[in-house]
Design a protein around this motif. Structure first.
Motif, short mmCIF file in Angstrom:
data_model
loop_
_atom_site.label_atom_id
_atom_site.label_comp_id
_atom_site.label_asym_id
_atom_site.label_seq_id
_atom_site.Cartn_x
_atom_site.Cartn_y
_atom_site.Cartn_z
N GLU A 46 0.88 -1.38 0.00
CA GLU A 46 0.05 -0.15 -0.11
C GLU A 46 0.76 1.25 -0.06
OE1 GLU A 46 -3.13 0.56 2.93
OE2 GLU A 46 -4.26 -0.90 2.00
N SER A 47 1.91 1.15 0.72
CA SER A 47 2.91 2.46 0.80
C SER A 47 3.70 2.36 -0.25
CB SER A 47 3.75 2.36 2.13
OG SER A 47 4.75 1.37 2.03
N GLY A 48 3.99 1.55 -1.10
CA GLY A 48 4.60 1.62 -2.32
C GLY A 48 6.18 1.14 -2.01
N LYS A 49 6.52 0.86 -0.70
CA LYS A 49 7.83 0.30 -0.40
C LYS A 49 8.13 -1.15 -0.83
CE LYS A 49 7.95 2.97 3.70
NZ LYS A 49 7.82 2.97 5.17
N ARG A 50 6.94 -1.67 -1.60
CA ARG A 50 7.26 -3.06 -2.07
C ARG A 50 6.48 -3.27 -3.52
NH1 ARG A 50 6.96 -9.16 0.18
NH2 ARG A 50 6.97 -10.08 -1.89
N ARG A 51 7.14 -3.75 -4.60
CA ARG A 51 6.32 -3.84 -5.76
C ARG A 51 5.20 -4.82 -5.62
NH1 ARG A 51 7.43 -0.52 -9.92
NH2 ARG A 51 6.84 -2.12 -11.33
#
Length: 194
Positions: A46-51
């Protein structure tokens, strides 16, 4: 597909995931347990820290009770107008300025305090929360503990509602913008709080 397109799809799915989760009143834990994806992984997605991985899509869609296409599609632009009628309680009329999904748990209202609301109760109420008000017109009387304030147009107040408090008018009606947390909203709009 180019990297920019991939980033666009990834960002769209992240926004959609959060939007759908919040619309359904679900926590990250709820979605994690339904999708069989670790909550920390879901948080990073959700936060964009993982693809986003392709195998996440069907599991997330099922957890949110939507199709994978629904999760991938761009969100529709909704009508931004806040709908809701006035509500009067204890000589204060409230017009909602925020919809169902308040920012940061706050609900905004335009309020009109009747000229008849001049006398505080014998015991000033206390409740959980925090209130903010900005006076648009009229002079508001605000009692906080042992102190008595006159709030004029253009002035704002912010206070903990754990402090005994009450607000009314000095002489004529008062119009203000008020922000209430969930506890303040419940007390001001749904109980017999004076």
């Amino acid at each position: 597909m180019q990297a920019n397109d991939d980033d666009g799809v990834d960002a769209r799915v992240r926004r959609r995931l959060r939007e759908l989760r919040l619309q359904r009143g679900m926590t990250l834990d709820d979605v994690a347990s339904r999708s069989n994806i670790d909550v920390s992984t879901l948080s990073r997605l959700e936060s964009g820290k993982r693809r986003l991985a392709l195998d996440h899509l069907p599991r997330l869609a099922a957890a949110l009770s939507v199709s994978a296409d629904e999760l991938l599609r761009a969100p529709e632009v909704e009508d931004p107008r806040v709908r809701g009628g006035a509500h009067t309680r204890n000589q204060i009329t409230f017009w909602p300025l925020t919809g169902q999904g308040p920012a940061g748990g706050l609900h905004a209202y335009k309020i009109r305090v009747s000229a008849r609301r001049r006398t505080p109760p014998p015991q000033l109420p206390v409740h959980e929360g925090h209130d903010w008000m900005y006076v648009l017109s009229g002079r508001m009387r605000l009692m906080l503990g042992e102190r008595d304030f006159t709030i004029k147009p253009g002035e704002a107040v912010e206070f903990s509602t754990w402090t005994p408090h009450w607000f009314g008018v000095v002489d004529g009606p008062v119009e203000a913008i008020a922000l209430f947390g969930v506890h303040g909203e419940r007390v001001h709009l749904h109980t017999d709080h004076k």
